[in-house]
Scaffold this motif. Structure first.
Motif, short mmCIF file in Angstrom:
data_model
loop_
_atom_site.label_atom_id
_atom_site.label_comp_id
_atom_site.label_asym_id
_atom_site.label_seq_id
_atom_site.Cartn_x
_atom_site.Cartn_y
_atom_site.Cartn_z
N TYR A 537 1.05 -1.36 -0.14
CA TYR A 537 -0.33 -0.21 -0.44
C TYR A 537 1.00 1.31 -0.22
N ILE A 538 2.22 1.51 1.13
CA ILE A 538 2.37 2.26 1.42
C ILE A 538 3.61 2.89 -0.35
N LEU A 539 3.62 1.63 -1.07
CA LEU A 539 4.84 2.04 -2.21
C LEU A 539 3.38 2.57 -3.76
N SER A 540 2.11 2.08 -3.10
CA SER A 540 1.08 2.81 -4.74
C SER A 540 0.90 3.96 -4.19
N VAL A 541 1.03 4.26 -2.59
CA VAL A 541 0.35 5.07 -2.89
C VAL A 541 1.89 7.30 -2.31
N ALA A 542 2.66 6.25 -2.84
CA ALA A 542 4.30 7.06 -2.39
C ALA A 542 3.79 8.51 -3.39
N ASP A 543 4.00 7.94 -4.74
CA ASP A 543 3.75 8.96 -6.01
C ASP A 543 2.56 9.79 -6.05
N LYS A 544 1.00 9.54 -5.78
CA LYS A 544 0.54 10.22 -5.66
C LYS A 544 0.10 11.28 -4.47
N HIS A 545 0.92 11.47 -3.38
CA HIS A 545 1.46 12.83 -2.41
C HIS A 545 2.75 13.00 -2.63
N PRO A 546 2.67 13.81 -2.12
CA PRO A 546 4.64 14.45 -2.51
C PRO A 546 4.92 14.29 -0.72
N LEU A 547 4.09 14.86 -0.05
CA LEU A 547 4.14 14.32 1.50
C LEU A 547 3.32 13.42 2.19
N ILE A 548 4.18 12.39 2.67
CA ILE A 548 3.65 11.56 4.00
C ILE A 548 4.23 11.36 5.22
N VAL A 549 3.11 12.00 6.14
CA VAL A 549 3.55 11.93 7.49
C VAL A 549 3.05 11.13 7.67
N THR A 550 4.08 10.60 8.77
CA THR A 550 3.99 8.95 9.48
C THR A 550 3.76 9.82 11.15
N GLU A 570 14.67 2.32 -0.20
CA GLU A 570 15.27 1.35 -0.39
C GLU A 570 14.70 1.39 -1.42
N LYS A 571 13.45 1.36 -2.15
CA LYS A 571 13.09 1.76 -3.58
C LYS A 571 13.00 2.50 -4.43
N GLY A 572 13.65 3.70 -3.76
CA GLY A 572 14.38 4.87 -4.17
C GLY A 572 13.13 5.67 -4.94
N CYS A 573 12.00 6.13 -3.76
CA CYS A 573 10.98 6.95 -4.32
C CYS A 573 11.30 8.73 -4.29
N ASN A 574 10.83 8.88 -4.64
CA ASN A 574 11.16 10.69 -4.03
C ASN A 574 10.18 11.33 -2.91
N THR A 575 9.43 10.53 -2.85
CA THR A 575 8.36 10.83 -1.65
C THR A 575 9.28 11.60 -0.57
N LYS A 576 8.17 13.50 -0.16
CA LYS A 576 9.08 13.74 1.23
C LYS A 576 8.69 12.85 1.80
N ILE A 577 9.14 12.87 3.38
CA ILE A 577 8.40 12.04 4.15
C ILE A 577 8.86 12.93 5.82
N MET A 578 7.84 13.14 6.91
CA MET A 578 7.79 13.66 7.66
C MET A 578 7.63 12.37 8.43
N ASN A 579 8.05 12.25 9.80
CA ASN A 579 8.43 11.78 10.80
C ASN A 579 7.79 12.13 12.32
N ILE A 580 6.15 11.78 12.30
CA ILE A 580 6.04 12.89 13.51
C ILE A 580 5.85 11.45 14.98
N GLY A 581 6.71 11.79 16.09
CA GLY A 581 6.61 10.95 17.49
C GLY A 581 6.85 11.59 18.35
N ILE A 582 8.18 10.89 19.40
CA ILE A 582 8.59 11.06 20.12
C ILE A 582 10.49 10.99 20.16
N PRO A 583 10.39 12.74 20.04
CA PRO A 583 12.04 12.02 20.05
C PRO A 583 12.82 11.48 21.20
N ASP A 584 14.53 11.77 21.36
CA ASP A 584 14.81 10.58 22.03
C ASP A 584 15.33 10.90 23.33
#
Length: 621
Positions: A537-550, A570-584
């Motif tokens: 699913y993630i790979l199928s929607v990566a090209d449809k969204h310029p920004l993925i926010v986890t 690993e799959k060479g996707c150029n989609t921008k990703i932002m990770n939201i979570g608790i810092p270290d």
């Protein structure tokens, strides 16, 4: 008031003996009054008032050291060390902790929050003291409930070899959080009921008060005498001197016995009998309910804020009860948390398939593995922070053998007022590293029900993690069947994709609304599975969204977001990703809403971060 004379460490030593009973009562009144407003660990603290006073009068703090096992019984200690004026902000953000904290006072010698470690820590301090040629007293205070933890026995085994003073105070109130269970509880219970021994010993010491030499001369006779009254002499046979049992609410006797214990040149256990909740009738009658109390009405002990909506624990309770009816293989395990995890109904309905193993999470996991190997479907309900104690057992005894054990991980994410030692923010990371482990997180109350039903029929290790408190009742129209490793798309609009885990789906709904008001298109998907992630699913929607926010209520390191980032890389996707979570970092105490805002993972902060990132992306075009 006598309590007004206590403003700093050591002031209690200046209180005349005849005023100490009144001081104990004033402390109890103070605790009831303050905790009725703030909430906190009431029953355990009411039970240790005289013991704490006696320790402070018998020791020289901060030179001498007191290690409080778990630490939820340290409130009187905080009062006696100059912190009573801080109790209005107890367990609130920026206020004092409900546990010992070295950062608060030099009389807090060791930060605690989990069970059964005080003897190990105290023993280490004793060895450090002797190696450095120093001279101070070390006291570890451990409850009978904590004594069910295996680590305590490992420490006792080592302490038995000491040839120097080390005092272990066994605070015996027949309770951990729920009532203590198991062989040690029965052993201590037998000692508790020895009224003849207890009363005779108290009378002898009273008659010999001040006659130290006489007392020392009868020590050997007393040990033989105890053989008739304390079958097994467990501690003495280990090589540890045993004193007691004594009345833990007799301050003068406690002082006397602590002074006696200081003279012993080896490890010594002082066994004191206390009553959890003493002095406040509702807490005496219902000590489990007042272990970690919410704000309450003093007159009757009834919670000040009645919960009208179902909590995740309520949903879990109901579904477990129904699963127990439908499937005779289903059984439930708790580590002294039957009420807190919602297993009370299951226990009452299916007592033969319910197991309270005491405060021993390591044993609980391996015990569950044995049940699974024998053809049962065990569900171990445990708070996230306490499951950490069983890391090795999950790997070696469950995952390595690919056994169908269900881990129902309660209090996952930010739990709030108990602070660093209780935040459930690491489970996704450490469980994800284990081969054969599968991890789910429900978006709402209906999905918890569906996931639990799925889990007990899955042939392998599987974990469900869910937060404390109110169960989210939104997104009622989205209830696709659970499929292994499959995410659940909810809103598909293009633009930003919010890929949220469990409790963060609710936050993502609010983030989406904020962004929509700014004209920003936003898709939203319920991840459902953290392991395995839905790669297809993630790979199928990566090209449809310029920004993925986890979005996850877990530390970023090793979490869900890192898995998604790694996959896209690993799959060479150029989609921008932002990770939201608790810092270290470890997260302090405070309300979950306050902490989420502080960490930048509330809906407003996330929306701002997304908008800023979209602006940067636009500027680069």
């Amino acid at each position: 008031m006598i309590l007004d004379k206590i403003n700093k460490t050591g002031d209690v030593k200046n209180i005349p003996e005849n005023e100490l009973p009144m001081l104990s009562q004033e402390i109890r009144d103070f605790l009831v009054q303050k905790l009725s407003v703030t909430g906190g660990h009431l029953a355990s603290n009411l039970g240790t008032v005289e013991l704490t006073i006696a320790l402070h009068r018998s020791l020289n703090l901060p030179e001498d050291k007191i290690v409080w096992d778990v630490g939820h019984q340290c409130y009187t200690h905080k009062i006696l060390t100059g912190r009573k004026n801080d109790f209005d902000n107890l367990r609130k953000f920026g206020g004092i902790s409900g546990f010992p904290k070295k950062s608060e006072s030099d009389t807090d010698c060791f930060d605690t929050g989990h069970s059964s470690n005080s003897i190990s820590a105290g023993l280490g301090m004793v060895k450090a003291r002797d190696l450095r040629g120093e001279d101070y007293t070390v006291v570890s205070v451990i409850g009978d409930g904590a004594l069910t933890g295996g680590m305590a026995y490992e420490a006792l085994n080592n302490a038995a070899k000491l040839e120097t003073n080390f005092i272990i105070i066994l605070n015996d109130n027949n309770m951990s959080i729920s009532e203590s269970i198991g062989g040690m509880s029965k052993y201590l219970g037998h000692i508790r009921t020895m009224d003849g021994y207890l009363n005779l010993k108290a009378d002898v010491y009273k008659q010999l008060s001040g006659q130290t030499r006489v007392i020392e001369k009868i020590r050997h006779v007393k040990n033989n005498f105890k053989q008739f009254f304390v079958p097994g002499m467990l501690f003495e046979n280990l090589g540890i001197t045993y004193l007691g049992p004594i009345d833990g609410h007799n301050e003068a006797l406690l002082e006397h016995e602590i002074q006696e214990a200081k003279k012993v040149k080896k490890a010594v256990i002082l066994h004191v009998i206390t009553k959890k909740g003493k002095g406040y009738e509702p807490a005496e009658k219902h000590p489990s309910r007042f272990h970690g109390a919410e704000p309450f009405n003093i007159e009757n002990g009834i919670p000040a804020h009645h919960r009208k909506v179902a909590a995740y624990q309520d949903i879990f309770s109901t579904v477990m009860w129904k699963l127990g009816e439908r499937d005779p293989r289903v059984c439930a395990i708790t580590a002294a948390m039957a009420d807190g995890t919602g297993l009370k109904r299951f226990r009452n309905k299916f007592p033969d398939r319910f197991f309270d193993v005491g405060i021993s999470e390591e044993h609980a996991v391996t015990f569950a593995a044995g049940l699974a190997e024998g053809g049962m479907r065990p569900v171990f309900a445990v708070y996230s922070t306490f499951l950490q104690r069983a890391y090795d057992q999950i790997i070696e005894d469950v995952c390595l053998q690919n056994l169908p054990v269900v881990l129902a991980i309660d209090r996952a994410g930010l739990v709030g007022s108990d602070g660093e030692t209780h935040q459930g923010i690491f489970d996704l990371s450490y469980l994800s590293s284990m081969p054969n482990m599968h991890i789910m997180a429900p978006k709402n109350k209906w999905e918890l029900s569906d996931m639990l039903k799925f889990a007990v029929n899955f042939d392998g290790p599987i974990a469900i993690r869910y937060p404390r408190g109110e169960a989210y009742a939104g997104l009622v129209d989205w209830r696709a069947p659970i499929e292994m490793g499959k995410a659940e798309p909810i809103f598909e609009e293009g633009g930003v994709l919010l890929l949220a885990v469990g409790s963060m789906v609710k936050t993502a709904v609010m983030v989406r609304e904020i962004l929509a008001a700014q004209g920003i298109a936003c898709s939203l998907t319920n991840a459902r599975f953290v392991k395995p992630i839905d790669e297809e699913y993630i790979l199928s929607v990566a090209d449809k969204h310029p920004l993925i926010v986890t979005m996850e209520e877990n530390v970023l390191s090793g979490g869900f977001g890192e898995k998604v980032r790694s996959l896209l890389g690993e799959k060479g996707c150029n989609t921008k990703i932002m990770n939201i979570g608790i810092p270290d970092q470890f997260v302090t105490h405070g309300s979950p809403d306050t902490l989420m805002a502080m960490l930048g993972i509330d809906e407003k902060s996330i929306a701002q971060k997304i908008k800023a990132e979209l602006d940067r992306m636009e500027d680069k075009r």
